[in-house]
Design a protein around this motif. Structure first.
Motif, mmCIF file in Angstrom:
data_model
loop_
_atom_site.group_PDB
_atom_site.id
_atom_site.type_symbol
_atom_site.label_atom_id
_atom_site.label_comp_id
_atom_site.label_asym_id
_atom_site.label_seq_id
_atom_site.Cartn_x
_atom_site.Cartn_y
_atom_site.Cartn_z
ATOM 1 N N ILE A 19 62.818 20.701 50.540
ATOM 2 C CA ILE A 19 62.195 21.522 48.520
ATOM 3 C C ILE A 19 60.749 21.862 48.707
ATOM 4 O O ILE A 19 59.712 21.115 49.880
ATOM 5 N N GLN A 20 60.045 22.588 48.021
ATOM 6 C CA GLN A 20 58.854 23.060 47.928
ATOM 7 C C GLN A 20 58.378 23.868 46.847
ATOM 8 O O GLN A 20 59.039 23.965 46.026
ATOM 9 N N HIS A 21 56.999 22.981 46.966
ATOM 10 C CA HIS A 21 56.086 23.378 45.032
ATOM 11 C C HIS A 21 55.190 24.667 45.611
ATOM 12 O O HIS A 21 53.911 24.196 46.181
ATOM 13 N N THR A 22 54.931 25.060 44.054
ATOM 14 C CA THR A 22 53.631 25.940 44.280
ATOM 15 C C THR A 22 53.451 26.090 44.042
ATOM 16 O O THR A 22 52.073 27.080 43.274
ATOM 17 N N GLY A 23 52.933 25.461 42.866
ATOM 18 C CA GLY A 23 52.726 25.047 41.465
ATOM 19 C C GLY A 23 51.164 24.714 41.902
ATOM 20 O O GLY A 23 50.162 24.076 42.701
ATOM 21 N N THR A 24 51.333 23.863 39.958
ATOM 22 C CA THR A 24 48.930 23.495 39.742
ATOM 23 C C THR A 24 49.520 21.686 39.925
ATOM 24 O O THR A 24 48.598 21.389 40.614
ATOM 25 N N ASN A 50 64.573 9.284 47.833
ATOM 26 C CA ASN A 50 63.782 7.822 47.210
ATOM 27 C C ASN A 50 63.146 8.815 46.311
ATOM 28 O O ASN A 50 62.400 9.866 46.653
ATOM 29 N N SER A 51 62.275 8.577 45.311
ATOM 30 C CA SER A 51 61.498 8.743 44.274
ATOM 31 C C SER A 51 60.082 8.594 44.757
ATOM 32 O O SER A 51 59.458 7.579 45.607
ATOM 33 N N SER A 52 59.059 9.685 44.561
ATOM 34 C CA SER A 52 57.833 9.520 44.952
ATOM 35 C C SER A 52 57.328 11.029 44.023
ATOM 36 O O SER A 52 57.622 11.960 43.894
ATOM 37 N N THR A 53 56.177 10.643 44.987
ATOM 38 C CA THR A 53 55.518 11.453 43.977
ATOM 39 C C THR A 53 55.163 13.198 45.216
ATOM 40 O O THR A 53 54.552 13.250 46.505
ATOM 41 N N PHE A 54 55.118 14.112 44.220
ATOM 42 C CA PHE A 54 55.047 15.487 45.483
ATOM 43 C C PHE A 54 53.618 16.647 44.696
ATOM 44 O O PHE A 54 54.011 16.926 43.713
ATOM 45 N N ASN A 55 53.460 16.516 45.599
ATOM 46 C CA ASN A 55 51.561 17.843 45.105
ATOM 47 C C ASN A 55 51.624 18.724 45.288
ATOM 48 O O ASN A 55 52.926 19.182 46.630
ATOM 49 N N PRO A 56 51.759 19.933 45.137
ATOM 50 C CA PRO A 56 51.404 21.079 44.977
ATOM 51 C C PRO A 56 51.690 21.761 46.412
ATOM 52 O O PRO A 56 50.263 20.991 46.794
ATOM 53 N N GLY A 57 51.711 22.972 46.859
ATOM 54 C CA GLY A 57 51.071 23.265 47.918
ATOM 55 C C GLY A 57 51.954 22.691 49.374
ATOM 56 O O GLY A 57 51.333 22.720 50.544
ATOM 57 N N PHE A 58 53.081 21.843 48.979
ATOM 58 C CA PHE A 58 53.834 21.102 50.408
ATOM 59 C C PHE A 58 55.366 21.854 50.655
ATOM 60 O O PHE A 58 55.519 21.894 49.193
ATOM 61 N N THR A 59 55.698 21.595 51.116
ATOM 62 C CA THR A 59 57.074 21.674 51.728
ATOM 63 C C THR A 59 57.568 20.974 52.073
ATOM 64 O O THR A 59 57.167 19.934 53.165
ATOM 65 N N ARG A 60 58.617 19.808 51.327
ATOM 66 C CA ARG A 60 58.959 18.089 52.240
ATOM 67 C C ARG A 60 60.814 18.389 52.252
ATOM 68 O O ARG A 60 61.200 19.363 51.685
ATOM 69 N N GLY A 61 60.941 17.142 52.958
ATOM 70 C CA GLY A 61 62.187 17.157 53.616
ATOM 71 C C GLY A 61 62.996 15.886 53.332
ATOM 72 O O GLY A 61 62.305 14.978 53.709
ATOM 73 N N CYS A 62 64.280 15.821 52.532
ATOM 74 C CA CYS A 62 64.861 14.309 52.938
ATOM 75 C C CYS A 62 66.458 14.541 53.325
ATOM 76 O O CYS A 62 67.047 15.287 53.473
ATOM 77 N N TYR A 63 65.164 13.606 54.596
ATOM 78 C CA TYR A 63 66.552 13.489 56.323
ATOM 79 C C TYR A 63 67.986 12.833 56.104
ATOM 80 O O TYR A 63 67.578 11.370 56.035
#
Length: 138
Positions: free
Chosen positions: A72-77, A97-110
């Motif tokens: 997932i990738q987040h480019t918002g504010t 898992n449910s998690s807070t995802f902040n703008p400006g990051f790319t993360r993966g669920c493996y």
């Protein structure tokens, strides 16, 4: 492994001659560092926000150790609450898992790493939930 749409077609063992192992398996969100072992479909925009995109990736090493990753990738504010699911017909499956995802990051669920014989293959799909709204990749 290469895949079209949501079908994973196993490649010949010689084509999978990579020296790096797949990324570690865990249901929690982790940083994503791709290399030639990764084969990903293009990002799809989540219906909740044009700033949150997601895609399935398949990571395979020279031993045919394979895992599916929801990227997932987040480019918002504004931060969003995300969760998800990784599904494959060859057993690399997990709930994210449910998690807070902040703008400006790319993360993966493996999803867990499994061995897929070079003659094998299968299908993969990922689901991303953003602030309670779920989208499957398909």
């Amino acid at each position: 492994m290469r895949f079209r749409a949501l079908t994973v077609a196993a490649a010949a063992a010689g084509a999978l001659a990579f020296s790096v192992s797949p990324a570690s398996a865990a249901a929690n969100w982790q940083a994503v560092n791709t290399n030639s072992n990764w084969n990903c479909l293009p990002y799809k925009t989540h219906t909740i926000s044009k700033n949150i995109k997601f895609k399935p990736c398949v990571v395979t090493n020279a031993n045919n150790d394979t895992q599916v990753v929801l990227v997932i990738q987040h480019t918002g504010t504004a931060a969003a609450v995300v969760a998800g699911e990784v599904w494959s017909s060859f057993g690399s499956n997990t709930l994210c898992n449910s998690s807070t995802f902040n703008p400006g990051f790319t993360r993966g669920c493996y999803a867990p790493t499994v061995n897929v014989p070079s003659s094998g293959g299968g299908t993969v799909n990922v689901r991303l939930s953003v602030n309670g709204t779920s989208n499957w990749y398909a």
